[in-house]
Design a protein around this motif. Structure first.
Motif, short mmCIF file in Angstrom:
data_model
loop_
_atom_site.label_atom_id
_atom_site.label_comp_id
_atom_site.label_asym_id
_atom_site.label_seq_id
_atom_site.Cartn_x
_atom_site.Cartn_y
_atom_site.Cartn_z
N CYS A 60 0.84 -1.21 0.00
CA CYS A 60 0.00 0.00 0.00
C CYS A 60 0.87 1.26 0.00
O CYS A 60 0.58 2.21 -0.74
CB CYS A 60 -0.92 -0.01 1.21
SG CYS A 60 -2.18 -1.30 1.19
N LEU B 264 -8.33 -0.89 1.13
CA LEU B 264 -7.57 -1.68 2.10
C LEU B 264 -8.48 -2.75 2.70
O LEU B 264 -9.37 -2.43 3.49
CB LEU B 264 -7.03 -0.79 3.22
CG LEU B 264 -6.38 0.54 2.80
CD1 LEU B 264 -6.05 1.37 4.03
CD2 LEU B 264 -5.13 0.29 1.97
N TYR C 123 -6.94 -0.19 10.68
CA TYR C 123 -7.02 1.18 11.19
C TYR C 123 -5.65 1.86 11.15
O TYR C 123 -5.52 3.01 10.75
CB TYR C 123 -7.57 1.17 12.62
CG TYR C 123 -7.52 2.53 13.30
CD1 TYR C 123 -8.50 3.48 13.04
CD2 TYR C 123 -6.49 2.84 14.18
CE1 TYR C 123 -8.45 4.73 13.66
CE2 TYR C 123 -6.43 4.08 14.79
CZ TYR C 123 -7.41 5.03 14.53
OH TYR C 123 -7.35 6.26 15.12
N ASP D 198 -4.57 2.59 7.56
CA ASP D 198 -5.50 3.60 7.02
C ASP D 198 -5.11 4.99 7.52
O ASP D 198 -5.00 5.94 6.73
CB ASP D 198 -6.92 3.25 7.45
CG ASP D 198 -7.94 4.29 7.00
OD1 ASP D 198 -7.84 4.76 5.84
OD2 ASP D 198 -8.84 4.64 7.78
N ARG E 206 -3.70 8.02 5.18
CA ARG E 206 -4.52 9.24 5.12
C ARG E 206 -3.70 10.47 5.49
O ARG E 206 -3.84 11.53 4.87
CB ARG E 206 -5.72 9.12 6.05
CG ARG E 206 -6.84 8.26 5.52
CD ARG E 206 -7.98 8.17 6.53
NE ARG E 206 -8.98 7.22 6.11
CZ ARG E 206 -10.00 7.51 5.30
NH1 ARG E 206 -10.12 8.75 4.84
NH2 ARG E 206 -10.86 6.60 4.96
N ILE F 295 -8.75 6.85 0.03
CA ILE F 295 -8.36 5.64 0.73
C ILE F 295 -9.57 5.07 1.46
O ILE F 295 -10.22 5.77 2.25
CB ILE F 295 -7.22 5.93 1.72
CG1 ILE F 295 -5.99 6.42 0.94
CG2 ILE F 295 -6.86 4.70 2.54
CD1 ILE F 295 -4.87 6.95 1.79
N PRO G 83 -10.91 1.97 3.84
CA PRO G 83 -10.68 0.77 4.66
C PRO G 83 -11.89 -0.15 4.62
O PRO G 83 -13.04 0.30 4.76
CB PRO G 83 -10.46 1.35 6.05
CG PRO G 83 -11.26 2.62 6.06
CD PRO G 83 -11.27 3.15 4.66
#
Length: 606
Positions: A293, A306, A315, A318, A322, A331, A333
């Motif tokens: 990623c 994701l 989390y 992410d 971000r 993005i 999640p």
């Protein structure tokens, strides 16, 4: 001191210096000029003073931090004084004063010496007296090139760090016994121990960005004789971009010794299939998935999805992405298990990705030996669910993250990954989606890998447990593995298995010894214990078997294999009859299937 007070102090000091220079030039230095009219001397001094302040302001002499004065500041002083004296000469000529060349030269000389001396006096005072009370740590800098010089200058100019560059080490014989920034080049890498004792060194910094892995290993081995852990300077590009300070040294890690020079990516090819597209990554919270990623974000996809079943790990990645890319990339999640077929189809339909990287898997070898059903459910059925969803909703490229343990596997984990390869190879034959797999060896620092385990054992005082003194493995870093996965997508034509040139395999016992050394210990202090092979483990790993090898790389350091797709009926039987297998039968079945052996369980059941 405030700026205005500093300005008044320097301007006042320079004014006194200008008057003193004029006075001594006319009187004590040239007594024969006593007949010169007093008012001419005063007017000349005033003109010189005004010109000096004008040019000093022009060259920012009152804005300099003189505690860091160097040649650049001296050049500025010389320019200012020269122009001031030239303007004085012009004034005297216009006013029909008699122009005395010797007086003007004496004035110029005194101004340069006194103004320059006053500035450098402050630096010397600060360095040798004001800072003398601060306890300094003597630093040995390995590498007297450009990078080493940058480090030395930074440490000399920032005494608040408490680090004093005491000596250089460099293997270039032309530099031996030279002084760079007043610091001696005291020897070569073979002299590290002796130089450290001579200069009472407390800290070692390696400052050679171009250093090869083997050369670094040699230097680290020499440093290990001194009981001081070497550190390494940040990358020059990170310093230039302002990401880190020159003084942000870090410990040398085992990854620095075992990793190879990174493959050079085909930026244009990757951008073509990733940029401005929707990309989906399964297992996005894991070691490999999260690094994929990070690497993908550099190519500016339109959207990055994701997917993972662990909410904490999703989390974390992410939030990280971000914070760094949230303004440029959408993005998303997604919490979902690859074993949940309906959820995978739902996610694939909603986001319609152009590229899928399937990194979700169970990968721990001994653990999967004890839990073969979970290995099949996640690695085989999970791959089938995600791959068929990609086929159904028209994904352009599907990349399966596989392993070297899929070659002639002796364990459940490797066998399930080989069966996953078979599934995507079968799909590739009839699908518009390009299905490919990427194999690589052990990933340094990934969760469940040997490095974190060794580090914990070192923290506990040892011993380090190694299964066998002759066991070898291929190793690569997490970024290197992730780059291979991304590059494979751009090379995909469908059905291939891509393999990185992993270099030479590494003995696990050598890895353990390196880690002990880098942690500042010896094998006498932290011992190594051999525990014996664990269930399903091999003494060595392979990347391709003889039927799969294509001798020429398709891309620098990347080889391609086209594994033979066999035993399709047995794969289908496994998928249909999975619930009817006992754990023992399942274990035997998948290992035989992955090794293309006749399957007794299959024949009986059929």
């Amino acid at each position: 001191m405030s700026y205005h007070k500093r300005l008044l102090l320097l301007a006042g000091l320079d004014s006194l210096i200008v008057f003193a220079a004029v006075y001594f030039s006319y009187n004590p230095l040239h007594p024969s000029l006593e007949t010169v009219r007093y008012e001419n001397i005063v007017s000349s001094a005033l003109v010189l003073l005004i010109c000096h302040h004008v040019f000093a302001s022009m060259f920012l002499l009152y804005n300099k931090a003189w505690e860091y004065a160097s040649v650049g500041e001296l050049v500025g002083i010389t320019k200012s004084v020269t122009l001031s004296v030239l303007m004085l000469t012009l004034f005297q000529y216009i006013m029909s004063y008699e122009v005395y060349g010797r007086v003007l030269f004496s004035t110029w000389t005194l101004l340069v010496l006194l103004i320059g001396g006053s500035r450098f006096w402050w630096r010397i005072t600060r360095d040798r007296f004001i800072k003398a009370k601060k306890i300094m740590t003597n630093v040995l800098i390995i590498g007297a090139g450009q990078a080493g010089t940058v480090v030395a200058r930074q440490l000399k100019n920032n005494r608040d760090l408490g680090l004093l560059p005491a000596a250089f080490i460099d293997d270039d014989p032309k530099k031996y016994k030279l002084q760079i920034l007043g610091i001696p080049v005291a020897g070569t890498s073979k002299d590290i121990a002796a130089v450290m004792e001579k200069y009472a060194i407390d800290k070692i910094v390696i400052a050679i960005p171009s250093l090869q892995k083997q050369e670094l290993a040699t230097i680290v081995a020499e440093c290990s004789k001194t009981k001081i852990k070497p550190q390494i300077m940040p990358k020059l590009e990170d310093i230039m971009m302002g990401k880190v300070a020159v003084s942000s040294f870090r410990d040398v890690e085992v990854e620095d010794l075992l990793g190879r020079d990174p493959i050079k990516l085909d930026i244009e090819g990757i951008s073509e299939y990733v940029s401005a597209k929707t990309v989906l990554v399964t297992g996005a919270g894991g070691s490999i998935g999260s690094e994929i990623c990070r690497q993908i974000c550099k190519f500016q996809p339109e959207k990055l999805v994701l997917v993972g079943h662990g909410e904490n790990s999703i989390y974390t990645i992410d939030m990280e992405l971000r914070n760094q890319y949230g303004k440029q990339i959408e993005i998303v999640p997604v919490i979902g298990d690859v074993q949940d077929r309906e959820r995978m189809f739902e996610v694939m339909e909603e986001h319609a990705p152009a590229v899928v990287y399937h990194a979700a898997a169970h990968k721990h070898v001994p653990l999967m030996e004890d839990n073969p059903r979970e290995a099949v459910k996640n690695n085989v059925f999970g791959t089938k669910n995600v791959a068929e969803a990609a086929d159904t909703f028209g994904v352009g490229t599907f990349v399966l993250v596989s392993t070297d343990k899929a070659v002639n596997p002796t364990n459940v984990m490797g066998s399930t990954k080989r069966i996953a390869e078979m599934i995507i190879q079968k799909l590739d034959q009839a699908s518009e989606t390009k299905f490919v797999a990427v194999r690589f060896g052990n990933v340094l620092g990934s969760r469940g890998s040997v490095i974190p385990l060794f580090k914990k054992q070192i923290q506990a005082g040892g011993p380090l447990t190694v299964t066998h003194p002759d066991m070898t493995r291929y190793f690569m870093t997490i970024p290197e593995a992730s780059r291979l996965v991304i590059q494979a997508g751009s090379l995909a034509r469908g059905g291939e298995i891509f393999v990185l040139d992993m270099g030479e395999p590494v003995k696990i016992v050598d890895l353990a010894r390196n880690l002990i050394t880098l942690s500042g210990y010896s094998t006498d202090e932290i011992s190594i214990r051999f525990s014996g092979l664990r269930p399903g483990e091999k003494m060595f790993e392979e990347l391709l078997n003889e039927k799969e090898i294509h001798p020429e790389p398709i891309y620098p350091k990347i080889f391609i294999g086209r594994a033979v797709l066999e035993q399709e009926q047995e794969v289908e039987f496994l998928l249909q009859q999975f619930e009817h297998f006992s754990a023992t039968q399942l274990k035997e079945y998948v290992i035989n299937l992955a090794n293309r052996k006749k399957n007794r369980v299959f024949l009986v059941a059929k």
